[in-house]
Design an enzyme around this catalytic site. Structure first.
Site, PDB file in Angstrom:
ATOM      1  N   ASP A 136      -1.851  -9.604   3.882  1.00  0.00           N
ATOM      2  CA  ASP A 136      -3.018 -10.085   4.625  1.00  0.00           C
ATOM      3  C   ASP A 136      -3.571 -11.333   3.937  1.00  0.00           C
ATOM      4  OD1 ASP A 136      -2.752  -7.918   6.294  1.00  0.00           O
ATOM      5  OD2 ASP A 136      -4.392  -6.771   5.380  1.00  0.00           O
ATOM      6  N   HIS A 185      -2.314 -11.154   9.275  1.00  0.00           N
ATOM      7  CA  HIS A 185      -1.320 -10.274   8.657  1.00  0.00           C
ATOM      8  C   HIS A 185       0.072 -10.836   8.922  1.00  0.00           C
ATOM      9  CE1 HIS A 185       0.849  -6.369   7.956  1.00  0.00           C
ATOM     10  NE2 HIS A 185       1.659  -6.925   8.846  1.00  0.00           N
ATOM     11  N   TYR A 198      -5.849 -10.253  18.153  1.00  0.00           N
ATOM     12  CA  TYR A 198      -5.162  -8.957  18.074  1.00  0.00           C
ATOM     13  C   TYR A 198      -6.170  -7.955  17.497  1.00  0.00           C
ATOM     14  CZ  TYR A 198      -1.590  -5.467  17.049  1.00  0.00           C
ATOM     15  OH  TYR A 198      -0.851  -4.303  17.012  1.00  0.00           O
ATOM     16  N   HIS A 244      -7.886  -7.752  13.812  1.00  0.00           N
ATOM     17  CA  HIS A 244      -7.344  -8.870  13.025  1.00  0.00           C
ATOM     18  C   HIS A 244      -8.114 -10.170  13.240  1.00  0.00           C
ATOM     19  CE1 HIS A 244      -4.128  -6.018  12.388  1.00  0.00           C
ATOM     20  NE2 HIS A 244      -3.586  -6.819  11.492  1.00  0.00           N
ATOM     21  N   ASP A 250     -10.535 -11.073  11.286  1.00  0.00           N
ATOM     22  CA  ASP A 250     -11.019 -11.577  10.000  1.00  0.00           C
ATOM     23  C   ASP A 250      -9.896 -11.803   8.989  1.00  0.00           C
ATOM     24  OD1 ASP A 250     -10.330  -8.968   9.512  1.00  0.00           O
ATOM     25  OD2 ASP A 250     -12.208  -8.444   8.480  1.00  0.00           O
ATOM     26  N   HIS A 251      -8.656 -11.687   9.452  1.00  0.00           N
ATOM     27  CA  HIS A 251      -7.529 -11.999   8.556  1.00  0.00           C
ATOM     28  C   HIS A 251      -6.271 -12.229   9.387  1.00  0.00           C
ATOM     29  CE1 HIS A 251      -6.797  -7.667   9.212  1.00  0.00           C
ATOM     30  NE2 HIS A 251      -5.553  -7.859   8.782  1.00  0.00           N
ATOM     31  N   ARG A 279       0.841  -1.198   0.000  1.00  0.00           N
ATOM     32  CA  ARG A 279       0.000   0.000   0.000  1.00  0.00           C
ATOM     33  C   ARG A 279       0.876   1.248   0.000  1.00  0.00           C
ATOM     34  NH1 ARG A 279      -3.131  -1.760   5.407  1.00  0.00           N
ATOM     35  NH2 ARG A 279      -4.097  -3.692   4.670  1.00  0.00           N
TER      36      ARG A 279
HETATM   37 ZN   LIG Z   1      -2.039  -6.243   7.244  1.00  0.00          ZN
END
Ligand SMILES: [Zn+2]
Length: 223
Positions: free
Chosen positions: A173, A209, A201, A204, A206-207, A150
């Site tokens: 992710d 990282h 955490y 986080h 739903d994914h 990003r």
């Molecule tokens: Zn991330």
């Protein structure tokens, strides 16, 4: 994935062709190119240095890689190892199951992040080799990537942390399916990710990282 591995002489490759066998004590760009592709095999909680110097950590990573693919695990990179690497990489040097496009939903040129575009792109490449090792360890089933590099603008737009590794190109992710988030987070500990953030955490659940720096926290997964 249908890899064909032959034991003959190494063949020319669109990405990179090694010209000699590599073992402990070797130094050079060919060692560094090997290290990039072994970045996912440093052992639990470790990170492999990409310094072009074939020391004990590189040898151990190579042995883990050879074992993972059923090669004779002698800690020497010769034709068998190189041919497997040729089979695992595309002509742009990304591993066969990941692509630069997949690691950049933000812009086409890797600009606008916390590092130069070329550094961000390289950091993403190293993350992809770690992901390839993770993918193989999870039975060669697909990994669903939901975010990669990003720029600051892209990071702000999605509410990313101000120091997010996504700004550096190595942050990735992963969503669930076919693997659970905890399965991804737990296995990632073996594949060179110095940063793992997952369920439990903040933000986080739903994914998962992963990134190249920052530490681990996924309390709901025992991490
Ligand atoms: Zn991330």
């Amino acid at each position: 994935m249908g890899l064909t591995v032959t034991t003959g002489a190494a063949h020319a490759d669109g990405c990179y062709t090694w010209g000699r066998s590599l073992a402990s004590g070797a130094t050079g760009e060919d060692v560094r190119q090997l290290q990039i592709r072994l970045a996912g095999y440093p052992g639990y909680g470790a990170v492999l240095g990409l310094d072009g110097s074939f020391g004990p950590a590189t040898r151990s990573a190579l042995i883990r890689f050879q074992q993972a693919y059923g090669l004779s695990a002698d800690g020497v990179a010769g034709p068998q190892t190189f041919n497997l690497l040729y089979a695992l990489q595309d002509d742009d040097c990304t591993p066969v199951n990941f692509s630069y496009a997949e690691l950049n939903n933000c812009n086409g040129d890797w600009s606008g992040g916390a590092v130069s575009a070329s550094t961000a792109r390289f950091n993403a490449l190293v993350s992809m080799w770690k992901l390839q090792a993770l993918r193989h360890a999870l039975g060669d089933q697909s990994i669903r990537i939901t975010s990669g590099f990003r720029s600051y603008a892209c990071n702000s737009a999605v509410g990313g942390a101000s120091n997010s590794r996504h700004l550096y190109g190595d942050g990735v992710d992963m969503g669930s399916g076919p693997h659970s988030l905890c399965r991804l987070a737990q296995q990632a500990r073996n594949h060179g990710f110095a940063q793992i953030l997952g369920p439990g955490y903040p933000d986080h659940n739903d994914h998962v990282h992963v990134g190249a720096a920052g530490g681990w926290s996924a309390p709901s997964c025992g991490i």
